[in-house]
Design a protein around this motif. Structure first.
Motif, PDB file in Angstrom:
ATOM      1  N   LYS A  83       0.840  -1.050  -0.180  1.00 49.35           N
ATOM      2  CA  LYS A  83       0.035  -0.179   0.022  1.00 49.35           C
ATOM      3  C   LYS A  83       1.143   1.238   0.097  1.00 49.35           C
ATOM      4  N   GLU A  84       1.835   1.408   0.770  1.00 51.59           N
ATOM      5  CA  GLU A  84       2.675   2.350   0.900  1.00 51.59           C
ATOM      6  C   GLU A  84       3.536   2.565  -0.550  1.00 51.59           C
ATOM      7  N   ILE A  85       3.937   1.515  -1.038  1.00 51.11           N
ATOM      8  CA  ILE A  85       4.553   1.505  -2.489  1.00 51.11           C
ATOM      9  C   ILE A  85       3.740   2.156  -3.296  1.00 51.11           C
ATOM     10  N   ALA A  86       2.523   1.626  -3.433  1.00 51.48           N
ATOM     11  CA  ALA A  86       1.499   1.873  -4.512  1.00 51.48           C
ATOM     12  C   ALA A  86       1.264   3.647  -4.353  1.00 51.48           C
ATOM     13  N   GLY A  87       1.158   4.153  -2.964  1.00 51.33           N
ATOM     14  CA  GLY A  87       1.172   5.620  -2.922  1.00 51.33           C
ATOM     15  C   GLY A  87       2.374   6.224  -3.363  1.00 51.33           C
ATOM     16  N   LYS A  88       3.422   5.824  -3.061  1.00 50.59           N
ATOM     17  CA  LYS A  88       4.812   6.538  -3.659  1.00 50.59           C
ATOM     18  C   LYS A  88       4.969   6.484  -5.130  1.00 50.59           C
ATOM     19  N   LEU A  89       4.428   5.295  -5.714  1.00 46.55           N
ATOM     20  CA  LEU A  89       4.400   5.328  -7.088  1.00 46.55           C
ATOM     21  C   LEU A  89       3.332   5.737  -7.938  1.00 46.55           C
ATOM     22  N   GLY A  90       2.278   6.033  -7.296  1.00 50.20           N
ATOM     23  CA  GLY A  90       0.961   6.664  -7.970  1.00 50.20           C
ATOM     24  C   GLY A  90       0.293   5.406  -8.767  1.00 50.20           C
ATOM     25  N   VAL A  91       0.300   4.071  -8.231  1.00 47.21           N
ATOM     26  CA  VAL A  91      -0.359   3.188  -8.891  1.00 47.21           C
ATOM     27  C   VAL A  91      -1.295   2.333  -7.986  1.00 47.21           C
ATOM     28  N   THR A  92      -2.044   1.371  -8.151  1.00 45.04           N
ATOM     29  CA  THR A  92      -2.721   0.570  -7.401  1.00 45.04           C
ATOM     30  C   THR A  92      -1.960  -0.484  -6.578  1.00 45.04           C
ATOM     31  N   ASP A  93      -2.319  -0.724  -5.440  1.00 45.75           N
ATOM     32  CA  ASP A  93      -2.055  -2.030  -4.618  1.00 45.75           C
ATOM     33  C   ASP A  93      -1.749  -3.315  -5.763  1.00 45.75           C
ATOM     34  N   LYS A  94      -2.740  -3.352  -6.585  1.00 48.21           N
ATOM     35  CA  LYS A  94      -2.803  -4.607  -7.534  1.00 48.21           C
ATOM     36  C   LYS A  94      -1.830  -4.570  -8.511  1.00 48.21           C
TER      37      LYS A  94
END
Length: 130
Positions: A83-94
Motif C-alpha cells: 500500500k505504501e509503495i502504491a502511494g509512492k509510485l502513484g499506482v494501485t496495490d494490485k
C-alpha cells in the motif's frame, strides 16, 4: 545498519518509532522477512528518486527487470508495504503486486527476505555505509 543486516539481523527500528512500527517489524521477522523502519528507508530512497516512473538508482535493469519492477523491489527491500509503495509510485496495490510477481518470477525469488538478500547483493544498501 548494513553491517547488521549482512550479519543476519532481521530488521531495523528506530528508538523513537511508533509502537505499530515495532509490531510490524516483529511480525516481519517472525514470518521470515526483514523489516526496515520506513523513516530510515524513506531517507535512503527519497534523494535518489526522480519523477514518476524514474528508476531509483541508475538506468541499468538487473537481469531484465523493468524500471518499475526494480523500483517496487527496492521499496520492498527497504521495508515498505504494498500500500505504501502504491502511494509512492502513484499506482494501485494490485499493480504493485503484479510488478512484484513479475520480478519474483524473473529472478526466481519467493519471499520478501530473498528480495532483501537480492538488494544486498545488488548493493542497494551501500548508501547506508556512508
Amino acid at each position: 545498519m548494513v553491517h547488521a543486516l549482512e550479519s543476519g539481523a532481521r530488521g531495523f527500528v528506530q528508538k523513537r518509532s511508533q509502537p505499530e512500527v515495532l509490531l510490524q517489524a516483529v511480525r516481519a521477522a517472525l514470518s521470515g522477512g526483514i523489516y526496515l523502519d520506513p523513516a530510515v528507508a524513506g531517507h535512503l530512497i527519497a534523494p535518489h528518486r526522480g519523477g514518476p516512473g524514474h528508476a531509483l538508482y541508475g538506468s541499468e535493469a538487473p537481469r531484465g527487470l523493468t524500471d518499475r519492477e526494480r523500483d517496487v523491489f527496492r521499496f520492498i527491500a527497504f521495508g515498505f508495504t504494498n500500500k505504501e509503495i502504491a502511494g509512492k509510485l502513484g499506482v494501485t496495490d494490485k499493480s504493485v503486486e503484479t510488478y512484484k510477481a513479475r520480478a519474483c518470477e524473473k529472478l526466481e525469488i519467493r519471499s520478501r527476505a530473498k528480495i532483501v538478500q537480492y538488494a544486498l547483493a545488488q548493493g542497494w544498501f551501500d548508501a547506508l555505509k556512508h
